[in-house]
Design a protein around this motif. Structure first.
Motif, PDB file in Angstrom:
ATOM      1  N   THR A   1      12.115  13.216  84.670  1.00  0.00           N
ATOM      2  CA  THR A   1      12.803  12.245  83.817  1.00  0.00           C
ATOM      3  C   THR A   1      14.286  12.570  83.702  1.00  0.00           C
ATOM      4  N   LEU A   2      15.078  11.555  83.466  1.00  0.00           N
ATOM      5  CA  LEU A   2      16.513  11.760  83.256  1.00  0.00           C
ATOM      6  C   LEU A   2      16.860  11.667  81.775  1.00  0.00           C
ATOM      7  N   GLU A   3      15.818  11.545  80.941  1.00  0.00           N
ATOM      8  CA  GLU A   3      16.054  11.317  79.523  1.00  0.00           C
ATOM      9  C   GLU A   3      16.883  12.423  78.876  1.00  0.00           C
ATOM     10  N   ASN A   4      16.619  13.676  79.290  1.00  0.00           N
ATOM     11  CA  ASN A   4      17.381  14.790  78.729  1.00  0.00           C
ATOM     12  C   ASN A   4      18.868  14.603  78.974  1.00  0.00           C
ATOM     13  N   TYR A   5      19.194  14.184  80.199  1.00  0.00           N
ATOM     14  CA  TYR A   5      20.609  14.010  80.541  1.00  0.00           C
ATOM     15  C   TYR A   5      21.241  12.924  79.689  1.00  0.00           C
ATOM     16  N   THR A   6      20.541  11.795  79.557  1.00  0.00           N
ATOM     17  CA  THR A   6      21.110  10.733  78.727  1.00  0.00           C
ATOM     18  C   THR A   6      21.268  11.215  77.297  1.00  0.00           C
ATOM     19  N   TYR A   7      20.259  11.936  76.799  1.00  0.00           N
ATOM     20  CA  TYR A   7      20.338  12.412  75.422  1.00  0.00           C
ATOM     21  C   TYR A   7      21.561  13.311  75.233  1.00  0.00           C
ATOM     22  N   VAL A   8      21.683  14.330  76.118  1.00  0.00           N
ATOM     23  CA  VAL A   8      22.766  15.305  75.971  1.00  0.00           C
ATOM     24  C   VAL A   8      24.124  14.638  76.118  1.00  0.00           C
ATOM     25  N   LEU A   9      24.235  13.760  77.137  1.00  0.00           N
ATOM     26  CA  LEU A   9      25.544  13.162  77.388  1.00  0.00           C
ATOM     27  C   LEU A   9      25.927  12.165  76.306  1.00  0.00           C
ATOM     28  N   GLU A  10      24.917  11.560  75.662  1.00  0.00           N
ATOM     29  CA  GLU A  10      25.253  10.598  74.615  1.00  0.00           C
ATOM     30  C   GLU A  10      25.514  11.276  73.281  1.00  0.00           C
ATOM     31  N   ASP A  11      25.104  12.526  73.185  1.00  0.00           N
ATOM     32  CA  ASP A  11      25.400  13.292  71.982  1.00  0.00           C
ATOM     33  C   ASP A  11      26.885  13.610  71.972  1.00  0.00           C
ATOM     34  N   GLY A  12      27.636  13.065  71.025  1.00  0.00           N
ATOM     35  CA  GLY A  12      29.093  13.222  71.001  1.00  0.00           C
ATOM     36  C   GLY A  12      29.521  14.674  70.974  1.00  0.00           C
ATOM     37  N   ARG A  13      28.721  15.517  70.340  1.00  0.00           N
ATOM     38  CA  ARG A  13      29.102  16.912  70.204  1.00  0.00           C
ATOM     39  C   ARG A  13      29.216  17.588  71.570  1.00  0.00           C
ATOM     40  N   PHE A  14      28.292  17.251  72.458  1.00  0.00           N
ATOM     41  CA  PHE A  14      28.304  17.892  73.761  1.00  0.00           C
ATOM     42  C   PHE A  14      29.643  17.657  74.445  1.00  0.00           C
ATOM     43  N   PHE A  15      30.102  16.405  74.318  1.00  0.00           N
ATOM     44  CA  PHE A  15      31.367  16.066  74.965  1.00  0.00           C
ATOM     45  C   PHE A  15      32.513  16.904  74.396  1.00  0.00           C
ATOM     46  N   SER A  16      32.541  17.088  73.058  1.00  0.00           N
ATOM     47  CA  SER A  16      33.668  17.854  72.505  1.00  0.00           C
ATOM     48  C   SER A  16      33.533  19.335  72.855  1.00  0.00           C
TER      49      SER A  16
END
Ligand SMILES: Nc1ncnc2c1ncn2[C@@H]1O[C@H](COP(=O)(O)OP(=O)(O)O)[C@@H](O)[C@H]1O
Ligand SMILES: [Mg+2]
Lengths: 352, 292
Positions: free
Chosen positions: B71-86
């Protein structure tokens, strides 16, 4: 173009003094070669002129001004190093142009200047190459080009040919000499090779242990050496040196023979050294200076060198290349009176 | 008789030769197996990291390499989590600035220690080297006290300042500058460059392979740094990636699949840095080989 003058120049590293008062006047446009055995202080002298070493005592003047405390760049000199010191990460054009980095010329003027220098040194086709794509001789020319591009008051060369093979060295020797005739800048050239010195110099400065031994034209240092060191350093093979004692009208040599010399300046029983250049000591017919047995011959083509045992001392003499003597022959050796050099055995100074 | 003797020795020699050859190929095999085992040991965690990042939570503790339901769900979850980006941005900024500073400052200091003579040079060098003997864990407390006194807690500067120069980098650069001939510097001096220009235009390009190695080393070190960023930061938006990733575990037990996903994404910049600078290292080796 500028004259360079050194007066009572001294250099010490800590407690060791390596230059003991060098006095030298170099005329504008002159090609001067400093020559001497390794460690005699040639490079140190040159580096002091360049401003890379501090002056311990004495003065350096370039164009009349004392430059002792000037930065290298303020002295308007250029230096070519033994290892070329051209930068491996820059093209030939960049390397040659490096000397112009701080100049105020426009980019076009700089390029024109680089092209002109490259033309003189026949590097036009190599301008975009990197140094590792060049031969030894080409790298050497790039190094010279880099020095030329600024049109400096004087060029300093520190053994620039010693990394080249024998053939290339001969060729570059000629090229540098031609270049000097063409551009006419003052050149101070350092080498340990007396052939280089003889072939290139207007004047030769012979150094030993931080002292100047003699300054003179190649002709002077060869035919009128000031002392035993110069006599044996200049010329190959080295001058034959026979020690003896003045007895009446002649010198009684330690090898058991005796030799007639003009004795006006000699005193009875004075210890002297008699010098004879191998190419002035000829194997020939009839009664000569010495008689001896040939122990080795070295054919050189035009001439043959004969090693002749005279008394208990071996001397080198010149024989014909076509009809050389054989090993074991007993031969007569002749020399013209003016070819005989006399030196005081104690001081080593020439007696004239 | 003599003839058969020679034949015999001939046969013996060839037997001996094939025996040594066999022995040599055995040694080769052992060496190869050891390397292979070492390679596996190093690659396995990375493979598991990748494989776990494609798994649903229920499958995480199955040690199969290929997920049954990728599944790619983990990736979408992590990348959509704003904190990860910062966190990612923080890490990029900090690692990049630190790397640039190290490349500049370490080589400046190394150059001066290598190419100039001045009283006390040796003592300065030894003093710098001796800091290598103090472990980071011991320095953390003084750093913290310093940061809190100067108000650097929870700032980029606070995270970065201890690493802007490293003793190791100074040492490395000093050693590499030894390989730059003095003639090169003197020639530039005669051509009228000042000391800073000589350092920048002549010496630095000649030690590019060492700079590349230093850059990789510093970037990786800062990208993966954990203890100090953890201590000096308070607010989540100042976290660096390694610190941030651990919050996935604290909040909702241990969400390994999310941690592994974050880790997988965070290896990408290190790969890029390595690929970019590796070229210089290889080219440097080739250049050194051609010289002379
Ligand atoms: N930096 C230095 N420190 C101490 N002694 C030096 C230094 N540079 C040169 N010397 C000494 O000075 C003498 C002259 O050296 P140099 O000028 O390089 O000789 P050369 O005639 O071979 O070029 C040598 O004995 C050398 O050992
Ligand atoms: Mg020298």
């Amino acid at each position: 173009m500028t004259n360079v003058s050194l007066s009572n120049l001294k250099k010490s590293y800590g407690k060791t003094q390596v230059l003991h008062g060098i006095n030298l006047d170099i005329q504008s446009g002159e090609f001067v070669v400093l020559v001497g055995p390794s460690g005699c202080g040639k490079s140190t002298t040159l580096r002091m002129i360049a401003g890379l070493e501090e002056v311990s005592a004495g003065d350096i003047r370039i164009g009349g001004d004392v430059v002792n405390d000037m930065e290298p760049k303020e002295r308007n000199i250029a230096m070519v190093f033994q290892n070329y010191a051209i930068y491996p990460h820059m093209s030939v054009r960049k390397n040659i142009g490096f000397g112009l980095r701080t100049s105020k010329l426009s980019k076009d003027e700089k390029n024109a200047r680089i092209d002109e220098v490259a033309g003189i040194l026949e590097l036009n086709d190599l301008l975009e190459r990197k140094p590792n794509q060049l031969s030894g001789g080409q790298r050497q020319r790039v190094a010279i080009g880099r020095a030329m591009v600024r049109d400096p008051a004087a060029f300093l060369f520190d053994e620039p040919l010693s990394n080249l093979d024998a053939q290339l060295r001969t060729q570059m020797r000629l090229e540098i000499k031609k270049l000097h005739q063409r551009v006419g800048n003052t050149i101070i050239f350092v080498t340990h090779d007396q052939v280089e010195a003889m072939t290139m110099a207007d004047r030769i400065v012979i150094m030993k242990d931080g002292h100047i031994q003699q300054v003179g034209t190649p002709f002077e240092v060869f035919y009128e050496p000031a002392n035993i060191f110069v006599a044996q350093f200049i010329g190959a093979p080295s001058m034959n040196m026979l020690s003896g004692t003045v007895k009446g009208e002649a010198v009684a040599l330690d090898n058991g023979t005796s030799i007639q010399v003009p004795t006006t300046k000699l005193s009875e029983d004075q210890k002297v050294a008699v010098g004879l250049r191998p190419d002035a000591l000829l194997v020939g017919e009839g009664e000569g200076l010495f008689t001896g047995e040939v122990s080795v011959i070295e054919p050189l083509g035009t001439d043959t060198l004969a090693y002749v045992k005279v008394g208990d001392k071996e001397v080198i003499a010149k024989a014909s290349g076509r009809t050389p003597p054989a090993v074991g022959d007993v031969v007569n050796l002749h020399a013209a009176p003016e070819a005989i050099h006399l030196f005081d055995a104690d001081t080593g100074e020439a007696i004239r | 008789m003599a003839f058969s003797e020679t034949l015999d020795t001939g046969r013996n020699a060839s037997a001996l030769r094939s025996a040594t050859r066999r022995k040599r190929s055995q040694a080769q095999l052992i060496r190869w197996l050891l390397l292979f085992a070492g390679g596996i040991a190093m690659v396995m965690p990375i493979i598991y990291m990748l494989s776990t990042s494609f798994k649903y939570p229920f499958e995480v503790y199955n040690l199969n390499l290929i997920p049954e339901e990728p599944t790619l769900e983990n990736y979408t979850y992590v990348l959509e989590d704003g904190r990860f980006f910062s966190w990612f941005t923080n890490s990029v900024v900090i690692a990049t600035i630190t790397t640039i500073c190290n490349v500049l400052f370490d080589s400046l200091v190394g150059y001066v220690l290598c190419k100039y003579t001045f009283p006390g040079r040796y003592i300065v060098f030894i003093a710098i080297l001796s800091t290598l003997m103090i472990p980071t864990e011991m320095l953390v407390i003084p750093w913290y006290l310093m940061s809190s006194t100067f108000g650097w807690l929870d700032t980029y500067w606070g995270i970065m300042f201890p690493g802007l120069m490293t003793a190791f980098g100074v040492f490395l650069m000093k050693q590499f500058f030894e390989t730059v001939p003095d003639d090169f510097l003197e020639a530039a001096r005669i051509d009228g460059l000042n000391e800073l220009q000589i350092w920048w235009t002549v010496a630095m390009p000649l030690v590019r392979p060492a700079l590349a190695a230093l850059a990789i080393f510093v970037f990786l070190g800062n990208w993966t740094a954990f203890i100090w960023p953890l201590i000096v930061t308070n607010s989540q938006e100042m976290y660096t990636l390694p610190v941030g990733l651990t919050t996935f575990s604290v909040e909702a037990q241990v969400e390994w699949e999310l941690i592994m996903t974050g880790a997988a994404i965070s290896t990408i910049p290190t790969l890029i840095v390595f690929l970019v600078f590796q070229r210089y290292i290889i080219r440097g080796v080739v250049m050194a080989g051609l010289k002379g």
